[in-house]
Write a protein that holds these residues in place. Structure first.
Motif, short mmCIF file in Angstrom:
data_model
loop_
_atom_site.label_atom_id
_atom_site.label_comp_id
_atom_site.label_asym_id
_atom_site.label_seq_id
_atom_site.Cartn_x
_atom_site.Cartn_y
_atom_site.Cartn_z
N VAL A 82 54.99 8.62 -175.45
CA VAL A 82 54.45 9.75 -174.69
C VAL A 82 55.56 10.78 -174.43
O VAL A 82 55.34 11.99 -174.53
CB VAL A 82 53.81 9.27 -173.36
CG1 VAL A 82 53.53 10.43 -172.43
CG2 VAL A 82 52.54 8.49 -173.64
N GLY A 83 56.76 10.31 -174.13
CA GLY A 83 57.89 11.21 -173.90
C GLY A 83 58.19 12.08 -175.11
O GLY A 83 58.34 13.30 -175.00
N VAL A 84 58.27 11.47 -176.27
CA VAL A 84 58.57 12.21 -177.49
C VAL A 84 57.44 13.19 -177.81
O VAL A 84 57.68 14.36 -178.15
CB VAL A 84 58.80 11.23 -178.67
CG1 VAL A 84 58.87 11.98 -180.00
CG2 VAL A 84 60.08 10.43 -178.45
N LEU A 85 56.19 12.74 -177.68
CA LEU A 85 55.05 13.61 -177.95
C LEU A 85 55.01 14.81 -177.00
O LEU A 85 54.69 15.93 -177.40
CB LEU A 85 53.74 12.83 -177.89
CG LEU A 85 53.51 11.82 -179.02
CD1 LEU A 85 52.22 11.04 -178.79
CD2 LEU A 85 53.47 12.52 -180.38
N CYS A 86 55.33 14.57 -175.73
CA CYS A 86 55.36 15.67 -174.75
C CYS A 86 56.43 16.69 -175.11
O CYS A 86 56.20 17.91 -175.01
CB CYS A 86 55.60 15.13 -173.34
SG CYS A 86 54.14 14.44 -172.56
N ILE A 87 57.60 16.23 -175.51
CA ILE A 87 58.67 17.15 -175.89
C ILE A 87 58.27 17.98 -177.11
O ILE A 87 58.43 19.21 -177.13
CB ILE A 87 59.99 16.39 -176.15
CG1 ILE A 87 60.53 15.82 -174.83
CG2 ILE A 87 61.02 17.30 -176.81
CD1 ILE A 87 61.69 14.87 -174.98
N ILE A 88 57.71 17.34 -178.12
CA ILE A 88 57.28 18.06 -179.33
C ILE A 88 56.20 19.08 -178.99
O ILE A 88 56.27 20.25 -179.39
CB ILE A 88 56.78 17.07 -180.40
CG1 ILE A 88 57.96 16.23 -180.93
CG2 ILE A 88 56.08 17.79 -181.55
CD1 ILE A 88 57.55 15.06 -181.80
N ALA A 89 55.19 18.65 -178.22
CA ALA A 89 54.11 19.57 -177.84
C ALA A 89 54.65 20.72 -177.00
O ALA A 89 54.23 21.88 -177.17
CB ALA A 89 53.03 18.81 -177.08
N GLY A 90 55.58 20.44 -176.10
CA GLY A 90 56.16 21.48 -175.26
C GLY A 90 56.91 22.53 -176.06
O GLY A 90 56.79 23.74 -175.79
N VAL A 91 57.67 22.09 -177.04
CA VAL A 91 58.41 23.03 -177.89
C VAL A 91 57.44 23.90 -178.69
O VAL A 91 57.61 25.12 -178.78
CB VAL A 91 59.37 22.27 -178.83
CG1 VAL A 91 59.94 23.19 -179.91
CG2 VAL A 91 60.50 21.62 -178.03
N ILE A 92 56.37 23.28 -179.23
CA ILE A 92 55.38 24.05 -180.00
C ILE A 92 54.71 25.09 -179.10
O ILE A 92 54.54 26.24 -179.50
CB ILE A 92 54.33 23.10 -180.63
CG1 ILE A 92 55.00 22.28 -181.75
CG2 ILE A 92 53.14 23.89 -181.19
CD1 ILE A 92 54.14 21.15 -182.28
#
Length: 195
Positions: free
Chosen positions: A68-78
């Motif tokens: 979830v942490g990695v997915l949140c970071i990726i989504a946030g950058v996008i």
């Protein structure tokens, strides 16, 4: 599991603050706020992701937390980079986020009732209101983007207040269970004493 719930609610402090600030901005300046909200939403996702990864590496070793942490970071950058082309998607995601949070807070208010916490009724009513507002944002019955933006702002403010109440309830429930276990010398399981 309860420790995980407390750590999850500790992470929600970030979303409480972001939700409150975002809600106020959306109500005060709906026409100019959408761009800022997209960037703030992306930054919130990044902070949530970083918080989840920090919790994973320092305390909790739940693999789901790291994912979830990695997915949140990726989504946030996008979201931060492509906010102009995904404004409607961000509004939909906000609506989805508010709806899910309302449902989770509804369940937490029922748990608070079981633990005889006085604020459970207020929490229950607020969670129902947040869920309804989230669903309204999702189905978007209004033609006016400004009205929808203000409605989203209102739901985020209510969400932040509700999440603060839930945060306090979860901490109280955890403290109650911890205090109740401090006086236990042993536990009797199937006729065997466990020291």
């Amino acid at each position: 599991m309860q420790g995980f719930l407390v750590h999850l609610k500790n992470l929600s402090v970030i979303t409480m603050i972001a939700g409150l600030i975002t809600g106020i901005i959306l109500i005060a300046r709906p026409d100019q706020a959408v761009q800022l909200v997209c960037i703030l939403f992306g930054a919130t996702l990044i902070l949530l992701g970083i918080g989840a990864l920090i919790s994973y590496f320092t305390r909790l070793k739940f693999t789901l937390l790291a994912i979830v942490g990695v997915l949140c970071i990726i989504a946030g950058v996008i979201v931060c980079i492509k906010y102009e082309s995904i404004v409607s998607a961000v509004i939909f995601i906000f609506g989805l986020f508010v709806t899910i949070s309302g449902i989770v807070d509804f369940i937490s208010s029922l748990d608070a009732r079981k633990n005889n916490l006085k604020s459970w009724v207020f929490s229950l009513v607020m969670s129902i209101g947040v869920t309804v507002l989230g669903v309204i944002v999702l189905v978007n019955p209004f033609d006016s983007a400004i009205l929808l933006t203000r409605l989203l702002g209102l739901s985020l403010i209510i969400y932040a207040m509700l999440d603060l109440i839930t945060f306090i309830q979860v901490r109280k429930m955890f403290k109650l269970k911890t205090v109740n276990l401090k006086g236990v010398d042993h536990i009797d399981i199937d006729g065997e004493d466990i020291e």
